[in-house]
Design an enzyme around this catalytic site. Structure first.
Site, PDB file in Angstrom:
ATOM      1  N   CYS A   4       0.798  -1.229   0.000  1.00  0.00           N
ATOM      2  CA  CYS A   4       0.000   0.000   0.000  1.00  0.00           C
ATOM      3  C   CYS A   4       0.832   1.280   0.000  1.00  0.00           C
ATOM      4  CB  CYS A   4      -0.916   0.020   1.224  1.00  0.00           C
ATOM      5  SG  CYS A   4       0.034   0.160   2.743  1.00  0.00           S
ATOM      6  N   CYS A  45      -0.891  -4.754   6.908  1.00  0.00           N
ATOM      7  CA  CYS A  45      -0.543  -3.652   7.820  1.00  0.00           C
ATOM      8  C   CYS A  45       0.240  -4.201   9.004  1.00  0.00           C
ATOM      9  CB  CYS A  45      -1.795  -2.946   8.313  1.00  0.00           C
ATOM     10  SG  CYS A  45      -3.025  -2.664   7.031  1.00  0.00           S
TER      11      CYS A  45
HETATM   12 FE1  FES Z   1      -1.210   0.590   4.402  1.00  0.00          FE
HETATM   13 FE2  FES Z   1      -2.586  -0.429   6.311  1.00  0.00          FE
HETATM   14  S1  FES Z   1      -3.297   0.082   4.336  1.00  0.00           S
HETATM   15  S2  FES Z   1      -0.499  -0.060   6.315  1.00  0.00           S
END
Ligand code: FES
Length: 213
Positions: free
Chosen positions: A36, A107
């Site tokens: 992400c 995450c």
């Molecule tokens: Fe990036 Fe959670 S969506 S660390």
């Protein structure tokens, strides 16, 4: 679709434990998530006698579960030896939080990566990671610290690292940027600077393979 978090996750997100930074830490690391692009920074104070983590703090540049998992990881790691802390898994962090939606598992992986990377830096500073330990994971760990300015994230998270090879101290790294990219030289220079601190590196070859699909 709204993501539903349990109460414990929400509590750690709203009231993160050990948030902030440590001045003059014994080790620190900033890592980014390939999934992400979010980042987390971990700071450690380590007792040199017992090798226990005396203090740990984090800063998060990510989502709610990034904050919650980093918070729980600092609680799990505090007071542990660095060996014990190295064995904390992302699954353990998720279980300790009472579960996370699977779409948010990465995450937790990011928070664990941050802790491990900080411990690795500690071991490296002490000369306890030896030249023969050099491998592509260690190289990748350093590349997490090379930021691509236009995106504001590191080149690994930005998926600009296409290949890392290590052969008898020769490190080969393929990156993917436009040949005309004004940051290309700076990136290459930074890669060399970061990777050259690893023990056992004899030569660094950085090839730009260009942008392709
Ligand atoms: Fe990036 Fe959670 S969506 S660390």
């Amino acid at each position: 679709m709204a993501i539903k978090y349990n109460e414990k996750v929400v509590d750690h997100f709203l009231h993160p434990r050990n948030l902030g930074r440590i001045e003059n830490p014994d080790a620190e690391a900033v890592v980014g998530s390939p999934a992400c692009g979010d980042q987390v920074a971990i700071y450690l104070k380590i007792d040199p006698e017992t090798e226990k983590i005396e203090d740990i703090k984090f800063e998060s540049f990510g989502c709610a579960s990034n904050i919650a998992t980093a918070s729980i990881i600092t609680e799990l790691a505090k007071g542990k030896t660095i060996d014990e802390a190295m064995n904390i898994t992302w699954k353990k962090a998720v279980d300790e939080l009472g579960g996370l939606p699977p779409i948010k598992y990465h995450c937790s992986v990011l928070a664990v990566d941050g802790l491990r990377s900080a411990i690795r830096h500690y071991l490296m500073k002490q000369g306890r990671i030896k030249p023969e330990d050099l491998n592509s994971d260690l190289v990748r760990g350093e590349l997490y610290h090379v930021i691509y300015p236009p995106l504001g994230i590191d080149i690994v998270s930005a998926k600009r690292v296409k290949y890392i090879g290590v052969d008898d101290g020769v490190v080969t790294i393929d990156i993917a940027f436009d040949d005309e990219d004004p940051y290309l030289d700076e990136i290459k220079h930074e890669i060399e600077e970061k990777v050259s601190v690893l023990p056992g590196v004899k030569e660094i070859k950085v090839n730009n393979v260009g942008l392709y699909e």
